[in-house]
Structures are given as C-alpha cells and as structure tokens.
Design an enzyme around this catalytic site. Sequence first.
Site, PDB file in Angstrom:
ATOM      1  N   SER A 497       0.801  -1.215   0.000  1.00 14.88           N
ATOM      2  CA  SER A 497       0.000   0.000   0.000  1.00 14.88           C
ATOM      3  C   SER A 497       0.842   1.276   0.000  1.00 14.88           C
ATOM      4  O   SER A 497       1.466   1.606  -0.998  1.00 14.88           O
ATOM      5  CB  SER A 497      -0.948  -0.044   1.199  1.00 14.88           C
ATOM      6  OG  SER A 497      -2.123   0.648   0.929  1.00 14.88           O
ATOM      7  N   ASP A 508       9.831   5.547 -10.379  1.00 15.07           N
ATOM      8  CA  ASP A 508       9.381   6.254 -11.581  1.00 15.07           C
ATOM      9  C   ASP A 508      10.148   7.549 -11.809  1.00 15.07           C
ATOM     10  O   ASP A 508      10.395   7.942 -12.960  1.00 15.07           O
ATOM     11  CB  ASP A 508       7.881   6.539 -11.504  1.00 15.07           C
ATOM     12  CG  ASP A 508       7.038   5.276 -11.607  1.00 15.07           C
ATOM     13  OD1 ASP A 508       7.573   4.252 -12.086  1.00 15.07           O
ATOM     14  OD2 ASP A 508       5.859   5.303 -11.208  1.00 15.07           O
ATOM     15  N   LYS A 522      -0.976  -4.343  -3.337  1.00 15.32           N
ATOM     16  CA  LYS A 522      -2.229  -3.700  -2.929  1.00 15.32           C
ATOM     17  C   LYS A 522      -2.280  -2.288  -3.512  1.00 15.32           C
ATOM     18  O   LYS A 522      -1.493  -1.425  -3.139  1.00 15.32           O
ATOM     19  CB  LYS A 522      -2.334  -3.633  -1.406  1.00 15.32           C
ATOM     20  CG  LYS A 522      -3.588  -2.923  -0.911  1.00 15.32           C
ATOM     21  CD  LYS A 522      -3.601  -2.843   0.597  1.00 15.32           C
ATOM     22  CE  LYS A 522      -4.792  -2.033   1.083  1.00 15.32           C
ATOM     23  NZ  LYS A 522      -4.710  -0.618   0.677  1.00 15.32           N
TER      24      LYS A 522
END
Length: 783
Positions: A497, A508, A522
């Site tokens: 999460s 990224d 998740k």
Amino acid sequence: MKKHVLLAAMAFAMSAHVVTAQPEKSAAVATPPAPAKPADSAKSAAKPAGKSATPAIPADMKPIAAQTQAALWASRVLGRYHYSPVPLDDAMSAKIFDKYFEGLDSEKLYFVQADLDSFGALRTKMDDAINNEDLSAPFSIYNMYQKRFGERMAYARSLLKGNFDFSTEETMQLDREKASWAKSEDEIHDLWRKRVKNDWLRLKLAGKDDKSIRETLDKRYENYVNRIGKLNNEDVFQMFMNAYATAIEPHTNYLGPRSADNFDIAMRLSLEGIGCVLQSRDDYTIIREVVPGSPAEKSGKLKVGDRIVGVAQGNAPFTDVLGWRLDDVVALVRGEKGTTVRLDVIPGDGGVDAKHVSVSMVRNKISMEEQAAKKSIIKVKENGVERRIGVIALPTFYQDFEGRRKGEKDFRSATRDVERILVELKKDKVDNVLIDLRNNGGGSLTEAVELTGLFIDKGPVVMQRTAEGRVEVESDVKAGLAWDGPMGVLINRGSASASEIFAAAIQDYGRGLVIGEPSFGKGTVQTLIDLDRFAPGEKARYGELKMTIAQFFRINGGTTQLRGVTPDIKLPVMTDLDSFGESSYDNALPWVAIKPATYMPAGDLKELVAPLQQRHEARIAKDKDFQFLQEDIAEVLKLRKENVISLNETIRRKERDTQDARSKLREARLGGTSATPDEPVSGPGSKEKRAEAPDPTKAKKSVVAVRGTPRQDDGLQADERNLQSELAAEKAAKDAKDVMLQEAANILADEVGMLKTDMRMASRVMPYMVVAPAGGAVSATVK
C-alpha cells in the site's frame, strides 16, 4: 432525513484516507504488531490429564440492538459508496456465508459437512439478516462453532490418556485451507488424532517425557477452550461483519468499537496510560515490558514478570481481573492523562501466594517508539575504502490524524521523523541512504506523498481514481529536498500500500534504486467511516468501516494492484507468492492502467542496474551467510509445497538432526537465534487481536527466513516458555546479523563507488547531482 445525515457524515469521514496493510482474511485491524512474548513461569504447572475437566463452553451468544443497527447502516454505506459496490442480495449472501465459515474454521478442523448442510437454508438469508435487523442466523452459526470447538478440544484431551505409535508411516497435512470439509465425525476425529500426535511428537523430540507431555498438552488444550470462552458478542458480530466486508473486496473491514480505538492508537503511535506491555498467561495478566520513561518505569515498583490481579481507578476499590481477557484488563489500565490508576500486583519473583504490592501511578502520554522510524549506519569496506550507508527503518506510515486536524504543532508524523533523521545522517556524513520498508503494510496516504517529497523537488506522486472514474493527482508541493544524494528503498512481500506508493514513485522518478523482492500488490485506498454518527445516542457505539473508495496508480499510469512493485535489484524471494500477497485473494481488483501523469524524471538509473546486479550475484555466491539463507528459504518453500509432515519419529528425528547440524555451522557466523512467535500479545504498544477465533493448528501463511539461525523446535507455544529466556532469545535475534539489510547496503556502496569512478555515467544517470571524484566525499547539489 437519515439519507441527508448519511451524506453529511460521508463528506466528513472521507477527509482522512488511509492506504492500509493487507488484512488477515478474518482479522480485525489492530494496533501495530509486536513479536509474541511469553508469560511468566509462575503457576505454570499444568493439571494432569484426566484430573481437570474441560472448561465449560459459555451459553449461546445473542446480538444486541446496536449491532443489528450498525449492520444495517454499514450495508447502506457499502452499497452506495464502496469503490466496487456489490448489491446485498442472495448472491452476496452466499459469499458472506462462505466467508463466515472460512473465518471461523479456515483449516476445516471443527465443522463437518453435515454442520454446513444443516445451515444450508441460511445460505441465501445473510442479506435478510442484515436488512431485517435480525442477526440470529449468523449468531446461531457461531454458537454451533463454539459447541464444536469444545467437542474437538475434549476429544483432543481424551487422546492424551493413551499412547501413540510413532513407528508407523503416517503423515499430517499442514495447511487444510483448500481441503474439503470432513464427511463424518470419524474423519474429523482422525484429523485431530494426527494433530495431537504431532504436538506430542514435537515435545518428545525436544526431550520431554510422557508425563510432562501429557501435562503440557492437557493444559494447552484447556487454555484454548478458556480463550474462546472469553469471546463476546462484539467479537462474533465483528467476525460476521468482516465476512460481509471482505466478501466485497479484500481490504474492506469492519472495526468494532474497541478495534476502532486501537486503529487510532496505531496511527498516532501514542496512547494515554502507564507504559506497560501486557500479556495473558493462564489466568494472569503479566507485565512483559516496561516502557522507558513511562510512569511504570518511573515508579520503580513494576518489573517484567509481575502479575496484575487487580485494577482500581483513583481511590475506588480494586476490581479483581484474575481470569479476565487481556483487552478488558488493558481498557481498565488505560485512561486519561493526569488520572490515577492503582494496580494490585503479585511480584514475578514470588510464587502465587507471595505478598501483594499496591502500586499507584498517574497516567501520562505514552509514545510507541518501537513502531517509529529509526536510524542506523552500516559501514561497508572494500579495497580499503569505507562507505557509510545510512539506514532508516520505517515500520508503518503513521500520522496523528486528530492532532493534525486540530493544528497541533508537534503532531506525530512518519515524514517529520524521517526528515529529522535525514538531518542527523547528513551530519554523520553518510554516502547513501536506504529506506527500509520491509513488512511495512502501509498507513496514511498523506504520509506516503509527503515522505516522497523529501526526496524529490516538486511533482505528482500518486494518482487516485474514484468509482465514478474521476482521476485525482496527489502531488508534493513543497519545494526542495531533504536529501539530495543517492538513495535506495528496500522492500519485501510484506511491503504494501503506502510502501508501494513511495517505492513506485522513487522508481518512476529515477530517484533511487528499489531493492528486494516483489511487494504485496495492494493498489487500493481506504477511508474510515465512523458509524457512530448514525447512532441514536452518545452511549451507543456502532464502530467503523475501513472501506475501499479508490484505486491508486503510479505516475507512469500503471498500478501496483496484483503485480506490486518490481525491484530494480532482485534479492531472493523469501515468501510463498501463491499464499501471501494480493494475488492470493480470489476477489481482488484486476490490474489496469490509466494515462500517465505529467512529470519530469529526476534521473535514469537503468544504466546502473545490470552491473550492480552482477556484482550482487558474484558477492552472494561467495557469501556463506547468504547461502545459508537461501537454503532455509528453499527448505521452507519445499515443505509448504509438499504440505505434509511425517509423524514417524525416526524420520522426524533425522530431519531434526540435519537442521541442528546446519544451525551449528552458521551459529558462530550470525551470532543469534531467531524467535518464531506463536501468537500475538496485547496491551499498550502491542498488537491486540480481536474478533478472531483461536485456531491452534493453523499454518502460518507467510514464509520468511529471518536473521539468525532457526531456533530449534522445543514443541512449546509462547505462553508455555519461560519469560526471561524468551526475552533473551528475542534480543539475540534482534542483535543478529540481518543478511538482507547488509546486502542492500553493499549494493548501495557499490553504487557510490560507480558514481565516483565514472563521472560521465554519474552525469547521465543523476543529471541533477554533482558528484565528487574518486577519493572525495560524495556531495550533491540540486540544479
């Protein structure tokens, strides 16, 4: 009128979003986990088999009005505002029915098929039970479960009067979650015969004689019945409501009033009390830890092993808590800051008839530092050059929501704590920083965004898509970086999460290396809905819903849902991916992608990955510690795949001897033993596991080879071991070498060396940094 109240409450509740950890499939959300601790050895002598009657199973439980009303309101909220709403109809009723039985008896060791058949008519009536405010149906199922539990334990205890033949070629299935229900009483009796035989064999291999084994197991099974006898209708209601919630989607949960309170404590990392971590042992509440600086420590009158038998508020008379369930004792001990509590204590170093001591303390705010961010520095030396790697271990993304809402200047926050540590690491002149998110199951979405902001200048961090398809971008808006040097993130399958949001954003942006194994997967966002807002009066408490309201996406348009975050540098997978992770749920949301956000990568580390992976593989090929670890992983995964264990003494003794030989080889190298917890403890600052039926034979789902040598199986459970020896073993495990962490530090040290020796490559992969040449300290300046 009720509709307008509902809409107003929803608008208020959705202001605090959480991206929480994966729930146990039938567990309530609770306070932060802590290793299981044993109780004191006093009063440990078990009653001999045959001399102690099986404790009486309590009378049938019934729901109360507040619970039937809470169920109805919860269904209205779930049916309208859930990210993936499912009608509460006969089809959903069947799913709830199955989930409820799964939650009660996941290993299929208590019910037989005939029991399920007898409740067959209720399969399509679970929706009616909620809509008609009549929960007699789910409570009748629980009452049957309670009866069957008592019967199975009585049968298990009866087997202790006889003997077992350990020379036969017989095996026992370890995990029965996917097995069929027993068809008859004879079949389930055979399952329990094997369970008891295995319990006996474990103790026998540990050197116990028959008399001691009978006493230990008889007391153990008696304690199981005592434990289930302490469950109440709030527990039963919570189990049923979680069956409903998780039938919709895995990360939607119902929290009963006390579980809701504990979730709040977990997020703010503080409570008001005296600063003792407590544990149940037989009928006693034992002190297993005294928090430094707390009222308990300052009193000088409480120590580890002491037994609390009475609690009084101020000058009021003592309430006898002998035999109470632990969370009820904890509720009496906790209280508002500045109030007085008195404890009636039997010193741990005395017998059960020792003189009682009365201890009076003024409650205060207790910080749960065990779950807070912590720093360490790992020094890596190679070819005479030392690299200093700063490590920040973050167990959870905590935030004091209420303190922040009130504008308190010193509200607790994971980001604030990490930022403070980064300042300290700069002064320590570390070369690289590693954020350790292993087993960090998530927490506050805001914290995930703001923590990312410590390592990027400005920009989007994560995207959320609502059920209506509206996409919102959560961004770091604070200029500047708290740390502008190289960094990495260490993850494992337990990183979920909020941890995945942070790791994905760092990846990224090309800001740091992600190291470890694939994360949990998740990709959903939950909000807390306070059902008490629908209660007719202040005294009625309906609990809370932790409900999925959105799906989050990486800024590159992908999602962590199901697939998790794939590390740049891969370490050995320590977990059975089929049984632990989002992909293990049969009703998890699918993987999808959306349009990427507009963002400017800070760097591109792809050029570093292949050479770093090669160096890593070459290093671990020569590292005995890593080889031992991989052997452990392979052995445990093999056992889980085979899913059977021999009940033949000769075979088991040979397996034990082989394990002992391996342990002795590595003991000197790793310098400690790892404690394997059998069950959670409960108390201030530790995990309180509510509304979960005790399952003494359930196999653990996560497969993790941890630091240190595997502890030799003594056949005992946590509350059957001596407290002091258990604490010593835990300390040894904590102090032992962490092979995975050390290797992650080695990888980041390699990265520093590469950046220093190849300035052109450094300028390509980290264009925003100016890196000193070889022999000089790394410095970084944001351009």
